[in-house]
Each structure stands twice: as structure tokens, then as C-alpha cells.
Design a protein around this motif. Structure first.
Motif, PDB file in Angstrom:
ATOM      1  N   MET A 199      -2.815 -16.860  -7.253  1.00 53.18           N
ATOM      2  CA  MET A 199      -2.072 -17.763  -8.137  1.00 53.18           C
ATOM      3  C   MET A 199      -1.442 -16.945  -9.268  1.00 53.18           C
ATOM      4  SD  MET A 199      -3.538 -21.079 -10.194  1.00 53.18           S
ATOM      5  CE  MET A 199      -2.488 -21.989 -11.314  1.00 53.18           C
ATOM      6  N   SER A 200      -0.158 -17.113  -9.471  1.00 51.88           N
ATOM      7  CA  SER A 200       0.527 -16.344 -10.502  1.00 51.88           C
ATOM      8  C   SER A 200       0.237 -16.921 -11.880  1.00 51.88           C
ATOM      9  CB  SER A 200       2.042 -16.340 -10.251  1.00 51.88           C
ATOM     10  OG  SER A 200       2.552 -17.652 -10.310  1.00 51.88           O
ATOM     11  N   ARG A 201       0.243 -16.066 -12.855  1.00 53.91           N
ATOM     12  CA  ARG A 201      -0.048 -16.463 -14.221  1.00 53.91           C
ATOM     13  C   ARG A 201       1.211 -16.996 -14.883  1.00 53.91           C
ATOM     14  NH1 ARG A 201      -4.319 -13.301 -17.801  1.00 53.91           N
ATOM     15  NH2 ARG A 201      -4.119 -14.396 -19.785  1.00 53.91           N
ATOM     16  N   GLU A 202       1.055 -18.029 -15.723  1.00 52.33           N
ATOM     17  CA  GLU A 202       2.203 -18.552 -16.446  1.00 52.33           C
ATOM     18  C   GLU A 202       2.721 -17.514 -17.434  1.00 52.33           C
ATOM     19  OE1 GLU A 202       2.260 -22.972 -17.492  1.00 52.33           O
ATOM     20  OE2 GLU A 202       0.123 -22.467 -17.615  1.00 52.33           O
ATOM     21  N   ARG A 203       4.014 -17.563 -17.678  1.00 50.30           N
ATOM     22  CA  ARG A 203       4.583 -16.622 -18.638  1.00 50.30           C
ATOM     23  C   ARG A 203       4.067 -16.908 -20.046  1.00 50.30           C
ATOM     24  NH1 ARG A 203      10.908 -16.229 -17.974  1.00 50.30           N
ATOM     25  NH2 ARG A 203      10.731 -18.493 -17.781  1.00 50.30           N
ATOM     26  N   ALA A 204       4.001 -15.870 -20.841  1.00 55.38           N
ATOM     27  CA  ALA A 204       3.421 -15.966 -22.174  1.00 55.38           C
ATOM     28  C   ALA A 204       4.373 -16.664 -23.144  1.00 55.38           C
ATOM     29  CB  ALA A 204       3.065 -14.575 -22.687  1.00 55.38           C
ATOM     30  N   THR A 205       3.780 -17.380 -24.083  1.00 54.17           N
ATOM     31  CA  THR A 205       4.552 -18.038 -25.138  1.00 54.17           C
ATOM     32  C   THR A 205       4.299 -17.385 -26.508  1.00 54.17           C
ATOM     33  OG1 THR A 205       2.795 -19.680 -25.442  1.00 54.17           O
ATOM     34  CG2 THR A 205       4.586 -20.239 -23.915  1.00 54.17           C
ATOM     35  N   ALA A 206       3.464 -16.357 -26.530  1.00 56.41           N
ATOM     36  CA  ALA A 206       3.217 -15.604 -27.761  1.00 56.41           C
ATOM     37  C   ALA A 206       3.055 -14.129 -27.409  1.00 56.41           C
ATOM     38  CB  ALA A 206       1.976 -16.119 -28.487  1.00 56.41           C
ATOM     39  N   LEU A 207       3.391 -13.297 -28.369  1.00 58.37           N
ATOM     40  CA  LEU A 207       3.363 -11.853 -28.182  1.00 58.37           C
ATOM     41  C   LEU A 207       2.597 -11.210 -29.328  1.00 58.37           C
ATOM     42  CD1 LEU A 207       4.604  -9.284 -26.719  1.00 58.37           C
ATOM     43  CD2 LEU A 207       6.498  -9.482 -28.345  1.00 58.37           C
ATOM     44  N   LEU A 208       1.698 -10.295 -28.980  1.00 58.95           N
ATOM     45  CA  LEU A 208       1.004  -9.484 -29.974  1.00 58.95           C
ATOM     46  C   LEU A 208       1.413  -8.032 -29.774  1.00 58.95           C
ATOM     47  CD1 LEU A 208      -2.587 -11.029 -29.799  1.00 58.95           C
ATOM     48  CD2 LEU A 208      -0.892 -11.378 -31.623  1.00 58.95           C
ATOM     49  N   VAL A 209       1.848  -7.388 -30.838  1.00 61.68           N
ATOM     50  CA  VAL A 209       2.386  -6.034 -30.773  1.00 61.68           C
ATOM     51  C   VAL A 209       1.528  -5.102 -31.628  1.00 61.68           C
ATOM     52  CG1 VAL A 209       4.407  -4.589 -31.239  1.00 61.68           C
ATOM     53  CG2 VAL A 209       4.709  -6.952 -30.471  1.00 61.68           C
ATOM     54  N   ASP A 210       1.081  -3.995 -31.053  1.00 63.83           N
ATOM     55  CA  ASP A 210       0.372  -2.978 -31.808  1.00 63.83           C
ATOM     56  C   ASP A 210       1.368  -2.274 -32.743  1.00 63.83           C
ATOM     57  OD1 ASP A 210      -1.703  -1.134 -32.514  1.00 63.83           O
ATOM     58  OD2 ASP A 210      -0.864   0.295 -31.085  1.00 63.83           O
ATOM     59  N   PHE A 211       0.823  -1.663 -33.784  1.00 65.42           N
ATOM     60  CA  PHE A 211       1.673  -0.991 -34.770  1.00 65.42           C
ATOM     61  C   PHE A 211       1.808   0.503 -34.465  1.00 65.42           C
ATOM     62  CE2 PHE A 211       2.328  -0.124 -39.584  1.00 65.42           C
ATOM     63  CZ  PHE A 211       3.699  -0.194 -39.426  1.00 65.42           C
ATOM     64  N   ASP A 212       0.768   1.275 -34.726  1.00 63.53           N
ATOM     65  CA  ASP A 212       0.846   2.727 -34.577  1.00 63.53           C
ATOM     66  C   ASP A 212       0.910   3.153 -33.110  1.00 63.53           C
ATOM     67  OD1 ASP A 212       0.810   3.363 -37.318  1.00 63.53           O
ATOM     68  OD2 ASP A 212      -1.339   2.965 -37.381  1.00 63.53           O
ATOM     69  N   GLY A 213       1.920   3.936 -32.802  1.00 63.24           N
ATOM     70  CA  GLY A 213       2.126   4.374 -31.428  1.00 63.24           C
ATOM     71  C   GLY A 213       2.974   3.424 -30.613  1.00 63.24           C
ATOM     72  N   VAL A 214       3.287   2.265 -31.182  1.00 61.23           N
ATOM     73  CA  VAL A 214       4.119   1.279 -30.482  1.00 61.23           C
ATOM     74  C   VAL A 214       5.323   0.945 -31.365  1.00 61.23           C
ATOM     75  CG1 VAL A 214       4.194  -1.013 -29.387  1.00 61.23           C
ATOM     76  CG2 VAL A 214       2.127   0.399 -29.209  1.00 61.23           C
ATOM     77  N   LEU A 215       5.140   0.090 -32.351  1.00 61.65           N
ATOM     78  CA  LEU A 215       6.267  -0.248 -33.227  1.00 61.65           C
ATOM     79  C   LEU A 215       6.543   0.876 -34.228  1.00 61.65           C
ATOM     80  CD1 LEU A 215       8.392  -2.325 -33.987  1.00 61.65           C
ATOM     81  CD2 LEU A 215       6.730  -3.339 -35.565  1.00 61.65           C
ATOM     82  N   ARG A 216       5.470   1.573 -34.635  1.00 56.69           N
ATOM     83  CA  ARG A 216       5.648   2.717 -35.537  1.00 56.69           C
ATOM     84  C   ARG A 216       5.317   3.997 -34.785  1.00 56.69           C
ATOM     85  NH1 ARG A 216       2.675   3.348 -41.351  1.00 56.69           N
ATOM     86  NH2 ARG A 216       0.777   2.957 -40.132  1.00 56.69           N
ATOM     87  N   ARG A 217       6.260   4.950 -34.860  1.00 62.69           N
ATOM     88  CA  ARG A 217       6.068   6.256 -34.218  1.00 62.69           C
ATOM     89  C   ARG A 217       5.864   7.318 -35.288  1.00 62.69           C
ATOM     90  NH1 ARG A 217      11.659   5.917 -30.973  1.00 62.69           N
ATOM     91  NH2 ARG A 217      12.254   5.857 -33.165  1.00 62.69           N
ATOM     92  N   TRP A 218       5.148   8.361 -34.895  1.00 58.26           N
ATOM     93  CA  TRP A 218       4.867   9.460 -35.810  1.00 58.26           C
ATOM     94  C   TRP A 218       5.477  10.746 -35.273  1.00 58.26           C
ATOM     95  CZ3 TRP A 218       2.726   8.009 -40.270  1.00 58.26           C
ATOM     96  CH2 TRP A 218       1.966   6.828 -40.293  1.00 58.26           C
ATOM     97  N   ASP A 219       6.167  11.464 -36.127  1.00 57.48           N
ATOM     98  CA  ASP A 219       6.713  12.775 -35.769  1.00 57.48           C
ATOM     99  C   ASP A 219       5.638  13.825 -36.047  1.00 57.48           C
ATOM    100  OD1 ASP A 219       8.013  15.160 -35.450  1.00 57.48           O
ATOM    101  OD2 ASP A 219       9.719  14.650 -36.739  1.00 57.48           O
ATOM    102  N   PRO A 220       5.073  14.458 -35.015  1.00 57.83           N
ATOM    103  CA  PRO A 220       3.993  15.422 -35.241  1.00 57.83           C
ATOM    104  C   PRO A 220       4.422  16.630 -36.057  1.00 57.83           C
ATOM    105  CG  PRO A 220       4.750  15.497 -32.955  1.00 57.83           C
ATOM    106  CD  PRO A 220       5.397  14.300 -33.579  1.00 57.83           C
TER     107      PRO A 220
END
Length: 206
Positions: free
Chosen positions: A1-22
Motif C-alpha cells: 500500500m502506497s503512503r499518502e503524500r505529506a502535508t507538512a515538511l520538516l527541514v534540518d538546518f546544519d548540512g541541509v539549509l545551512r552549509r559550511w565552508d571548511p
């Protein structure tokens, strides 16, 4: 059975929305005569990191402990503190492709939360990076007193976006965090970069 599409999104910060220049940390280490990689190595030791992620100590106290733990560069403790201060002045860079996706999802009726293991400097970082107001909720481990990948963290995050776990999509760059979200009943995707956006759009109900 396929899963229903999501109606909410959770986004990580570091390494995802925020990147670091080493190169930033590497430059500080070079200028202050420190071993390569030592700043991050000390800061990320779990016994030092976990307390600041769960509200037991402040970001400032955490960085003081990093400076104290450094093998003293020429000039001693004062120079070690200066190195840490310069390193911490860098706040990272926003992944604008992902930010555009967050805005697109919200415009389409998706509730979006920032779900991050963070210190008490999170709100300041969001303001510096012009990210304040970009989310329907900000879920910080520091404020909750519990960090990812604990089930309790994800339960609180789903409550923050007012959506049951089976309708929430979580994205993070760490396998252990993705596994924790799935164990808590969420859909979860390991972020590898903007190439993932096509899949994520297909997984959301908008």
C-alpha cells in the motif's frame, strides 16, 4: 500500500539549509598555529556537544570549553580564545535552492518547520542569515531539552507543525537522524543536495 503524500515538511538546518565552508575553519587554524581540523574535532565531542544541544549549557559556555581544551597555540589561552571567537563569527551560508523550495511549499499550503539540533544561538543565527519568518515553526533541541534522533523530539516536531507523523516528510543529511524519524513514524529522506528536490516535490501534497 502506497503512503499518502505529506502535508507538512520538516527541514534540518546544519548540512541541509545551512552549509559550511571548511576553508573558514582551516584558515583560522592556520593563522593561529592550530592543528588542522582540531576546532571541529573538539567541539563535536559528544560529551561536550550534547549538553549544549539540550539546554544544559549555553553556546558561549560550549565555546569556552573548546578554547580551554585546545592545545595552547603560541600566545597561550588568550590566543586560543581569539581563535575560537574568530571561527564562531562565521555563520555559514544558506542553500538558496532549498530555501526557494521551502517558500514554494509554504505557498502551496504545506506547513514547514525547521527541525534542528541547536544551541541557544539559533534564533540569532536565523536573524543574521535573514531566515527569521521563513518557517511555520522552529523546533530546537535546546528549547525542547531533547535532541534528534529521539522519538520524543520528532513527536514534538510533528506537534509544532500540527500534522500527524504519517503525513510529515523530514529531510536531514545524517543517516542516524533519518532512521530516528522513520522509527517515529515520519517519512524521511537523506539530503544529498539540490538534486533531491524533484523527489521531494513529488512527495508533498501540493
Amino acid at each position: 500500500m502506497s503512503r499518502e503524500r505529506a502535508t507538512a515538511l520538516l527541514v534540518d538546518f546544519d548540512g541541509v539549509l545551512r552549509r559550511w565552508d571548511p576553508a573558514v575553519a582551516a584558515g583560522v587554524e592556520q593563522r593561529y598555529g592550530l592543528a588542522g581540523g582540531v576546532l571541529l574535532e573538539i567541539a563535536m565531542q559528544w560529551g561536550r556537544l550534547q549538553p549544549v544541544l539540550t539546554g544544559q549549557v549555553s553556546h558561549a559556555d560550549w565555546m569556552t570549553s573548546v578554547a580551554d581544551a585546545l592545545t595552547e597555540p603560541a600566545g597561550g589561552a588568550e590566543r586560543a580564545r581569539a581563535a575560537v571567537e574568530e571561527w564562531q563569527s562565521y555563520r555559514g551560508e544558506v542553500d538558496n535552492d532549498l530555501l526557494d523550495f521551502v517558500r514554494e511549499a509554504r505557498a502551496g499550503g504545506i506547513r514547514v518547520g525547521l527541525a534542528t539540533n541547536a544551541t541557544d544561538r539559533l534564533e540569532e543565527d536565523l536573524a543574521v542569515l535573514d531566515l527569521a519568518g521563513e518557517f511555520d515553526a522552529v523546533v530546537s533541541s535546546y528549547r525542547l531539552g531533547v535532541n534528534k534522533p529521539a522519538k520524543e523530539y520528532f513527536q514534538a516536531a510533528c506537534q509544532a507543525v500540527a500534522t500527524p507523523p504519517d503525513r510529515v516528510l523530514f529531510i536531514d543529511d545524517e543517516d542516524w537522524s533519518v532512521r530516528g524519524a522513520r522509527a517515529a513514524g515520519l517519512s524521511a529522506h537523506r539530503w544529498t543536495g539540490p538534486g533531491d528536490l524533484r523527489y521531494l516535490r513529488a512527495a508533498l501534497a501540493y
